[in-house]
Design a protein around this motif. Structure first.
Motif, PDB file in Angstrom:
ATOM      1  N   PHE A  35     -28.821  28.894 -24.085  1.00 29.47           N
ATOM      2  CA  PHE A  35     -29.231  27.975 -23.025  1.00 29.47           C
ATOM      3  C   PHE A  35     -29.823  28.736 -21.844  1.00 29.47           C
ATOM      4  CE2 PHE A  35     -27.830  26.208 -18.896  1.00 29.47           C
ATOM      5  CZ  PHE A  35     -28.685  25.119 -18.845  1.00 29.47           C
ATOM      6  N   TRP A  38     -33.195  29.746 -22.702  1.00 28.78           N
ATOM      7  CA  TRP A  38     -34.078  28.599 -22.913  1.00 28.78           C
ATOM      8  C   TRP A  38     -34.577  27.984 -21.619  1.00 28.78           C
ATOM      9  CZ3 TRP A  38     -32.803  23.557 -21.339  1.00 28.78           C
ATOM     10  CH2 TRP A  38     -33.624  22.540 -21.825  1.00 28.78           C
ATOM     11  N   LYS A  39     -33.694  27.882 -20.629  1.00 27.81           N
ATOM     12  CA  LYS A  39     -34.057  27.139 -19.416  1.00 27.81           C
ATOM     13  C   LYS A  39     -35.195  27.818 -18.676  1.00 27.81           C
ATOM     14  CE  LYS A  39     -30.594  29.093 -16.349  1.00 27.81           C
ATOM     15  NZ  LYS A  39     -31.420  29.455 -15.225  1.00 27.81           N
ATOM     16  N   SER A  44     -29.000  25.739 -13.218  1.00 33.35           N
ATOM     17  CA  SER A  44     -28.102  25.719 -14.368  1.00 33.35           C
ATOM     18  C   SER A  44     -26.972  24.760 -14.055  1.00 33.35           C
ATOM     19  CB  SER A  44     -27.492  27.094 -14.626  1.00 33.35           C
ATOM     20  OG  SER A  44     -28.469  28.019 -14.962  1.00 33.35           O
ATOM     21  N   PHE A  49     -27.535  21.475 -19.534  1.00 36.98           N
ATOM     22  CA  PHE A  49     -26.951  22.003 -20.768  1.00 36.98           C
ATOM     23  C   PHE A  49     -26.792  20.898 -21.807  1.00 36.98           C
ATOM     24  CE2 PHE A  49     -23.146  23.556 -23.217  1.00 36.98           C
ATOM     25  CZ  PHE A  49     -23.798  24.600 -23.872  1.00 36.98           C
ATOM     26  N   LYS A  51     -28.578  18.189 -22.002  1.00 37.92           N
ATOM     27  CA  LYS A  51     -29.950  17.883 -22.440  1.00 37.92           C
ATOM     28  C   LYS A  51     -30.414  18.901 -23.484  1.00 37.92           C
ATOM     29  CE  LYS A  51     -34.617  17.337 -20.628  1.00 37.92           C
ATOM     30  NZ  LYS A  51     -35.461  17.335 -19.424  1.00 37.92           N
ATOM     31  N   TYR A  52     -30.132  20.173 -23.240  1.00 42.59           N
ATOM     32  CA  TYR A  52     -30.480  21.232 -24.179  1.00 42.59           C
ATOM     33  C   TYR A  52     -29.806  21.004 -25.536  1.00 42.59           C
ATOM     34  CZ  TYR A  52     -30.040  25.776 -26.478  1.00 42.59           C
ATOM     35  OH  TYR A  52     -30.029  26.784 -27.407  1.00 42.59           O
ATOM     36  N   SER A  55     -31.357  18.119 -27.407  1.00 39.34           N
ATOM     37  CA  SER A  55     -32.690  18.440 -27.928  1.00 39.34           C
ATOM     38  C   SER A  55     -32.596  19.363 -29.141  1.00 39.34           C
ATOM     39  CB  SER A  55     -33.563  19.067 -26.845  1.00 39.34           C
ATOM     40  OG  SER A  55     -33.136  20.385 -26.550  1.00 39.34           O
ATOM     41  N   ARG A  56     -31.589  20.203 -29.167  1.00 40.38           N
ATOM     42  CA  ARG A  56     -31.433  21.157 -30.265  1.00 40.38           C
ATOM     43  C   ARG A  56     -30.761  20.539 -31.486  1.00 40.38           C
ATOM     44  NH1 ARG A  56     -29.462  27.391 -29.966  1.00 40.38           N
ATOM     45  NH2 ARG A  56     -29.419  27.673 -32.200  1.00 40.38           N
TER      46      ARG A  56
END
Length: 97
Positions: A35, A38-39, A44, A49, A51-52, A55-56
């Protein structure tokens, strides 16, 4: 999500409990590291997190359950109504942003 795999997420404020998929539970520490790579912003927090992770994996991979209390500093402590309830979540994976 057949089993109740739970994690705690916070950002120096309220501590939230989430039910997560086995993939997230089994790779939680790695996903936190991924994460941060990725961001694209300096921001942060728990919401980004989540949302990440969605999406993953998928929208259903992580579900908010409830706010369990307030973050009270290091070592990670949770307080509710003036009482330390950290012990109730001793076996729950946790990341504070």
């Amino acid at each position: 999500m057949a089993e109740n795999k739970m994690i705690l997420l916070s950002a120096d404020a309220e501590v939230s409990l989430y039910q997560v998929s086995n993939d997230i539970w089994n790779h939680f520490d790695e996903l936190v590291v991924d994460f941060y790579e990725w961001k694209k912003t300096n921001r942060s927090d728990e919401k980004l997190f989540v949302k990440y992770l969605k999406s993953r994996f998928s929208e259903e991979s992580i579900n908010f359950i409830k706010i369990v209390g307030n973050y009270e500093g290091s070592p990670n402590m949770i307080w509710l109504d003036g009482k330390d309830i950290t012990g109730q979540y001793a076996n729950t994976k946790w990341h504070n942003f």
